[in-house]
Design a protein around this motif. Sequence first.
Motif, PDB file in Angstrom:
ATOM      1  N   MET A 104      44.725  38.203  45.512  1.00  0.00           N
ATOM      2  CA  MET A 104      43.895  39.262  46.078  1.00  0.00           C
ATOM      3  C   MET A 104      44.131  40.574  45.345  1.00  0.00           C
ATOM      4  O   MET A 104      43.191  41.319  45.041  1.00  0.00           O
ATOM      5  N   LYS A 105      45.394  40.864  45.036  1.00  0.00           N
ATOM      6  CA  LYS A 105      45.706  42.099  44.322  1.00  0.00           C
ATOM      7  C   LYS A 105      45.249  42.020  42.867  1.00  0.00           C
ATOM      8  O   LYS A 105      44.655  42.969  42.336  1.00  0.00           O
ATOM      9  N   ILE A 106      45.513  40.899  42.221  1.00  0.00           N
ATOM     10  CA  ILE A 106      45.154  40.756  40.813  1.00  0.00           C
ATOM     11  C   ILE A 106      43.640  40.798  40.634  1.00  0.00           C
ATOM     12  O   ILE A 106      43.116  41.496  39.754  1.00  0.00           O
ATOM     13  N   GLN A 107      42.910  40.061  41.463  1.00  0.00           N
ATOM     14  CA  GLN A 107      41.461  40.030  41.332  1.00  0.00           C
ATOM     15  C   GLN A 107      40.831  41.352  41.760  1.00  0.00           C
ATOM     16  O   GLN A 107      39.821  41.779  41.192  1.00  0.00           O
ATOM     17  N   SER A 108      41.419  42.040  42.747  1.00  0.00           N
ATOM     18  CA  SER A 108      40.912  43.359  43.123  1.00  0.00           C
ATOM     19  C   SER A 108      41.079  44.338  41.964  1.00  0.00           C
ATOM     20  O   SER A 108      40.152  45.078  41.621  1.00  0.00           O
ATOM     21  N   GLY A 109      42.261  44.360  41.358  1.00  0.00           N
ATOM     22  CA  GLY A 109      42.475  45.252  40.228  1.00  0.00           C
ATOM     23  C   GLY A 109      41.569  44.922  39.060  1.00  0.00           C
ATOM     24  O   GLY A 109      40.957  45.812  38.456  1.00  0.00           O
ATOM     25  N   THR A 110      41.452  43.638  38.741  1.00  0.00           N
ATOM     26  CA  THR A 110      40.600  43.219  37.637  1.00  0.00           C
ATOM     27  C   THR A 110      39.152  43.617  37.872  1.00  0.00           C
ATOM     28  O   THR A 110      38.426  43.980  36.932  1.00  0.00           O
ATOM     29  N   SER A 111      38.718  43.577  39.124  1.00  0.00           N
ATOM     30  CA  SER A 111      37.319  43.894  39.446  1.00  0.00           C
ATOM     31  C   SER A 111      36.984  45.354  39.213  1.00  0.00           C
ATOM     32  O   SER A 111      35.819  45.734  39.271  1.00  0.00           O
ATOM     33  N   GLY A 112      37.985  46.194  38.934  1.00  0.00           N
ATOM     34  CA  GLY A 112      37.672  47.569  38.584  1.00  0.00           C
ATOM     35  C   GLY A 112      36.735  47.658  37.401  1.00  0.00           C
ATOM     36  O   GLY A 112      35.826  48.499  37.380  1.00  0.00           O
ATOM     37  N   GLY A 113      36.940  46.798  36.399  1.00  0.00           N
ATOM     38  CA  GLY A 113      36.138  46.876  35.189  1.00  0.00           C
ATOM     39  C   GLY A 113      35.470  45.592  34.760  1.00  0.00           C
ATOM     40  O   GLY A 113      34.761  45.585  33.746  1.00  0.00           O
ATOM     41  N   TYR A 114      35.693  44.487  35.494  1.00  0.00           N
ATOM     42  CA  TYR A 114      35.187  43.186  35.064  1.00  0.00           C
ATOM     43  C   TYR A 114      34.595  42.444  36.264  1.00  0.00           C
ATOM     44  O   TYR A 114      35.195  42.435  37.344  1.00  0.00           O
ATOM     45  N   PRO A 115      33.448  41.770  36.110  1.00  0.00           N
ATOM     46  CA  PRO A 115      32.838  41.058  37.235  1.00  0.00           C
ATOM     47  C   PRO A 115      33.556  39.752  37.539  1.00  0.00           C
ATOM     48  O   PRO A 115      34.253  39.182  36.686  1.00  0.00           O
ATOM     49  N   GLN A 116      33.362  39.258  38.761  1.00  0.00           N
ATOM     50  CA  GLN A 116      34.003  38.002  39.151  1.00  0.00           C
ATOM     51  C   GLN A 116      33.466  36.826  38.350  1.00  0.00           C
ATOM     52  O   GLN A 116      34.110  35.767  38.271  1.00  0.00           O
ATOM     53  N   SER A 117      32.315  36.970  37.704  1.00  0.00           N
ATOM     54  CA  SER A 117      31.728  35.885  36.923  1.00  0.00           C
ATOM     55  C   SER A 117      32.535  35.553  35.676  1.00  0.00           C
ATOM     56  O   SER A 117      32.255  34.547  35.017  1.00  0.00           O
ATOM     57  N   VAL A 118      33.533  36.375  35.324  1.00  0.00           N
ATOM     58  CA  VAL A 118      34.366  36.079  34.155  1.00  0.00           C
ATOM     59  C   VAL A 118      35.792  35.730  34.547  1.00  0.00           C
ATOM     60  O   VAL A 118      36.642  35.531  33.672  1.00  0.00           O
ATOM     61  N   MET A 119      36.090  35.619  35.858  1.00  0.00           N
ATOM     62  CA  MET A 119      37.462  35.398  36.323  1.00  0.00           C
ATOM     63  C   MET A 119      37.696  33.929  36.694  1.00  0.00           C
ATOM     64  O   MET A 119      37.059  33.411  37.616  1.00  0.00           O
ATOM     65  N   GLY A 120      38.620  33.261  35.987  1.00  0.00           N
ATOM     66  CA  GLY A 120      39.041  31.932  36.381  1.00  0.00           C
ATOM     67  C   GLY A 120      40.012  32.023  37.550  1.00  0.00           C
ATOM     68  O   GLY A 120      41.007  32.751  37.488  1.00  0.00           O
ATOM     69  N   CYS A 121      39.745  31.264  38.639  1.00  0.00           N
ATOM     70  CA  CYS A 121      40.513  31.376  39.885  1.00  0.00           C
ATOM     71  C   CYS A 121      40.763  29.976  40.441  1.00  0.00           C
ATOM     72  O   CYS A 121      39.807  29.237  40.666  1.00  0.00           O
TER      73      CYS A 121
END
Length: 787
Positions: free
Chosen positions: A545-562
């Motif tokens: 939750m913390k990592i994906q929240s921080g990453t979402s500052g500049g990158y969309p969820q469509s590029v995040m492997g989870c």
Amino acid sequence: MIRLDGDLICLETDHTGYYMARRGALLETLHYGTKIQPDVPALREKTGAGYGTDVVVAGAEPDSLLHLCLELTPDGRGDFRMGMVSARFADGSSVCDWAFCGAEQREEPLPPAGLPAAWGGAETLVSTFTTTKGLEAQLIYTLYPACDVITRRLRLRNTGDAPVTILRCLSSQLDLPRREYTLTTFTGAWARERRPQAAPLTEGVREFGSRTGNSSHYCNPFFQLAEPGAGEDSGRVYGFNLIYSGSHLERVETGPYGKTRVLSGIQPEHFSWTLAPGEMLDTPEAVLTFSRQGTGGVSRNLYRFVQRHIVRGPWADRPRPVLLNNWEATYFDFNEGKLLRLAREAKKLGIELFVLDDGWFGKRDSDTCSLGDYTVNSKKLPGGLAGLGRKLNDLGLAFGLWVEPEMVSPDSELYRSHPDWAVQTPGISPALSRHQLVLDLCRPEVQDYLIGQLNALLDSAPIRYIKWDMNRHMTDCYSPVLAEQGQFSLCWMQGLYRVLEQVTGSYPEVLFESCASGGNRFDLGMLCYMPQIWTSDDTDAWERMKIQSGTSGGYPQSVMGCHVAASPNHQTLRTSQLEARFDVAAFGILGYELDVTRLSPAEKSVVAAQIAFYKQHRKLFQFGQLYRLASPFVPAAGGESCAWMVVSDDKTEALVLDAVGRIEPNSETPPLRLAGLDPNRRYQVESRAQKIDIRDFGTLLNAVLPVSVNTSGLLVHAAADRYMLDTEKESYTAAGDLLMEAGLRRKARFAGTGYNEEVRVMPDYSARLYYLTALPDALPAPEPGWP
């Protein structure tokens, strides 16, 4: 739109404007922010008689550079703030008396040589500067109007008759006329990447970036500047990023007269690049955006930019498959039979892609050997990759594979044949990390070798997906093919980009995922070649939750492997509910990374339902407009919490994550204000049907059972393996404005005083999903399966 109106230059996107004007031999920055009606006399800096100890540059009007906002500042001429360029000329001098020559508008893009760049820009502006020493600079700006993004970069050319050595060449300089900002950087380390760190600026310098050879999990190149009072949904905020994957520098300097200079580009430490007469040097593209809708507005500008102008090829907007990766199920200990048992179970659960991770080649039974020897271990895979791929295809699964091409093990046939191909400094024993060395991609023959090896690998089996890993930082930087070792970092990265261009370009239908010990190279440069990145090796639900929240500052969820992984988690040893692990991982590219053959019948039923739900809403999860509703970094009433929301482009569908970290006992849950909906439409709100493991209640089970049982005993475990309890059901109909202004009121959380169907059992690190559909429209058709 670009307009050239006498001395005035206007760069305008849908909602922002960047204005500059000639000021004698200088190019003055007049305004960057909200689009306005510019007027040069009204916007010019008024210097009058000067201040104190000013150094004055003679011209049409005498100016002290220290008081001006400039696009390119002369070096050594009285502007004592750091500038974009530092050079050393043949006579030993370093003064650059940049003079603005003029600007021209171009319809076609002007991409940097040997580096990735955004594509599909509307218009390009080229501003040219010269010096009396024969060095020319071009500032190149490209507009992306619908994204409210402007990219800019620097091109240097030696137009003289003697060599010029470049010691610093950054991509972007933005001067702002005030200093009352909060700077937010995104820092961390392995397994805790991109955590926002916010601090108000004070007079002086804030310098950050990477010296590791990668864009780095220590400090991402994305950062923000926010004016006072700005928050998630409102206020003026600037966003910055860099289309580059190597070491980088960001610097924010507030000077003695209240102005702020923002610099971004290639890390200048140990950098030098000598330009012979006629030679040219390009820098990476820097990315600038601005929003009056707070940090969330900046994020959504960048989501559009990444999805439309960074990610490219057939996979740019194609739904991504649900995968199973064998790594945490087997690590290096596997054979074909074990893999096929995992695959058969995965297929029953609805998995679409099976990914074989590290350990399939050479003598790779641990991480101590064989990197570089990409010949199949026939003891593990007697039928080779082709045989395994065919068997997976027969099961109805696509086949994916892990590789780490940029590395070599000292204990490998490749190293024994070509020890000179490893990066190492003469006379110094190279430092190891994860028992491996870095291949010298400054060498064209090493690049060619990797291109040939990877092409042969992809031709050898029905491989539909590649996980491209890179598991160490760069040290001992030296290449014997370079006459000037200050070129190493940029040359090495250009070599990597050539390999990526050749391989990914030759196999456009293969889905490539970038990885670097998790999120050590999560940047726009890699996304130009690979449409998704493994966000972090840490799969713990709360940490994600913390990592994906921080990453979402500049990158969309469509590029995040989870991925959904086992509990206790392998990185934190923290336990969390299976449903919560899915609820978090669903906001990205969903995968599973655990031994599915060891799941209980009840857990298999839960996983199958999760995957079916994700497939039904795959496009919304992956490409919906993302909103951050509650931050896991900000303390909240009721304990730690995190809430995200994705909304369809037509605002007819939405999904909401409501998650908790460590809860506060006996506390109410405040209404959750939603975002992005149509205020004039009514929505049906339904909670996703989830399950609770009865063992979560512990000895409280005896408070409701007719007989007392050992809640740690076989009877309870046997029951829990076959039966799970339904969570509460919630259903509401409400207008969009109500949900966004008053908020969604969920059922009360369990507080230790009773339990019934009106209570949400949400222990630490648990979550719920809510699905919204607009009324009276019919429910959308299910999403098509992955092709």
